[in-house]
Design a protein around this motif. Sequence first.
Motif, PDB file in Angstrom:
ATOM      1  N   VAL A  22      40.696  40.797  38.507  1.00 34.17           N
ATOM      2  CA  VAL A  22      41.286  42.087  38.848  1.00 34.17           C
ATOM      3  C   VAL A  22      40.599  43.183  38.043  1.00 34.17           C
ATOM      4  CG1 VAL A  22      43.531  41.118  39.448  1.00 34.17           C
ATOM      5  CG2 VAL A  22      43.100  41.831  37.097  1.00 34.17           C
ATOM      6  N   ASP A  23      40.633  44.386  38.579  1.00 36.08           N
ATOM      7  CA  ASP A  23      40.129  45.550  37.862  1.00 36.08           C
ATOM      8  C   ASP A  23      41.293  46.224  37.157  1.00 36.08           C
ATOM      9  OD1 ASP A  23      37.462  45.297  38.696  1.00 36.08           O
ATOM     10  OD2 ASP A  23      37.910  46.273  40.605  1.00 36.08           O
ATOM     11  N   GLU A  25      42.448  49.394  35.046  1.00 36.80           N
ATOM     12  CA  GLU A  25      42.025  50.761  34.779  1.00 36.80           C
ATOM     13  C   GLU A  25      41.863  50.982  33.273  1.00 36.80           C
ATOM     14  OE1 GLU A  25      41.232  53.244  36.784  1.00 36.80           O
ATOM     15  OE2 GLU A  25      41.545  52.034  38.593  1.00 36.80           O
ATOM     16  N   ASP A  38      43.072  44.256  25.671  1.00 38.17           N
ATOM     17  CA  ASP A  38      42.035  44.981  26.402  1.00 38.17           C
ATOM     18  C   ASP A  38      40.648  44.553  25.940  1.00 38.17           C
ATOM     19  OD1 ASP A  38      43.899  46.380  27.867  1.00 38.17           O
ATOM     20  OD2 ASP A  38      43.708  48.241  26.710  1.00 38.17           O
ATOM     21  N   GLU A  42      37.949  42.563  28.315  1.00 38.23           N
ATOM     22  CA  GLU A  42      36.609  43.079  28.592  1.00 38.23           C
ATOM     23  C   GLU A  42      35.540  42.066  28.198  1.00 38.23           C
ATOM     24  OE1 GLU A  42      36.562  46.619  26.318  1.00 38.23           O
ATOM     25  OE2 GLU A  42      37.876  47.736  27.695  1.00 38.23           O
ATOM     26  N   TRP A  45      37.519  37.903  30.537  1.00 35.83           N
ATOM     27  CA  TRP A  45      37.908  38.055  31.944  1.00 35.83           C
ATOM     28  C   TRP A  45      39.234  38.788  32.025  1.00 35.83           C
ATOM     29  CZ3 TRP A  45      37.073  33.049  29.880  1.00 35.83           C
ATOM     30  CH2 TRP A  45      38.221  32.463  29.323  1.00 35.83           C
ATOM     31  N   GLN A  46      39.405  39.517  33.088  1.00 37.97           N
ATOM     32  CA  GLN A  46      40.673  40.163  33.419  1.00 37.97           C
ATOM     33  C   GLN A  46      41.113  39.568  34.752  1.00 37.97           C
ATOM     34  OE1 GLN A  46      39.183  44.202  33.257  1.00 37.97           O
ATOM     35  NE2 GLN A  46      40.139  44.546  31.266  1.00 37.97           N
ATOM     36  N   LYS A  47      42.182  38.784  34.706  1.00 33.55           N
ATOM     37  CA  LYS A  47      42.591  38.014  35.873  1.00 33.55           C
ATOM     38  C   LYS A  47      44.095  38.126  36.090  1.00 33.55           C
ATOM     39  CE  LYS A  47      40.679  33.951  36.431  1.00 33.55           C
ATOM     40  NZ  LYS A  47      40.272  32.549  36.218  1.00 33.55           N
TER      41      LYS A  47
END
Length: 272
Positions: A22-23, A25, A38, A42, A45-47
């Motif tokens: 996922v992205d 913001e 965060d 970075e 992974w951002q999942k």
Amino acid sequence: MSDDPEPTRNISGGSEGGGAIVDVEPGVADTRAEAVVDRLGERYWQKSYGGQHAFVSLVRTILSQNTSDAASQPAHDRLMDRFDGDDGDLATALASAATDDLVDAIRSAGLYNQKAAVIQRVASHVLSEYGSADTFDRYVREEDAHEVRDTLLRLKGVGPKTADCVLLFAGGRGGVFPVDTHVHRIYRRLGIAPPDGDHEAVRAVLEADVPPEKCGFGHTASIQFGREYCTARTPACLDGPDACPVSELCDRVGVDTQTGTVIDPAETIGDE
């Protein structure tokens, strides 16, 4: 760098580890816990997670208790190969399995007699209360998360980390931050959670201070960070602040970089 006898890659991380990238913001973190998550997101992974079958996830997490992925994953694979056939429900197969056959399948996971008993007890409970593993799966996904967690915790052999992993990886619930040994160590060492906090105290801090949509990858990315950098006995900060990617966010509780001494953060209480 790691002194943890686990695979270098967390099985829940990367594109091959389930969940969906996922992205998130970019923005200013409201808490230090969020800033750490965060940074780790970075780096790794951002999942988002969810979609695993709840009963399979429960069994998988039971097998992972007090052992590494390197030991528990082969046990899970053998169990699924042997009992998850095309002719019936997995819970039915496990509840009715010969105990010796189940023990043989999961032997590599360690504590196999104990874990076999838990798995069969849980399978029998699922059948008696829900009728099938599929109905149990719907219950985990659709009912109130607090109710589901309480239900899971009433099962003998299912602790908070196991219950939370089922809520996260099967239920896809936001705001669930399972606390394993890595998470417990890291966030007390960072100074974010109380140095004497138990797993539940650490969970309460993280679920309060990390936005719900970041808790899932906060958990899995923290495990990866614990394997690579913030290990139990030789954390990277012993090599200097530049060796750790979250150095400026960390209080290094229990770590003396001058002497190289590393102790449990709880042991620092009363030392001042």
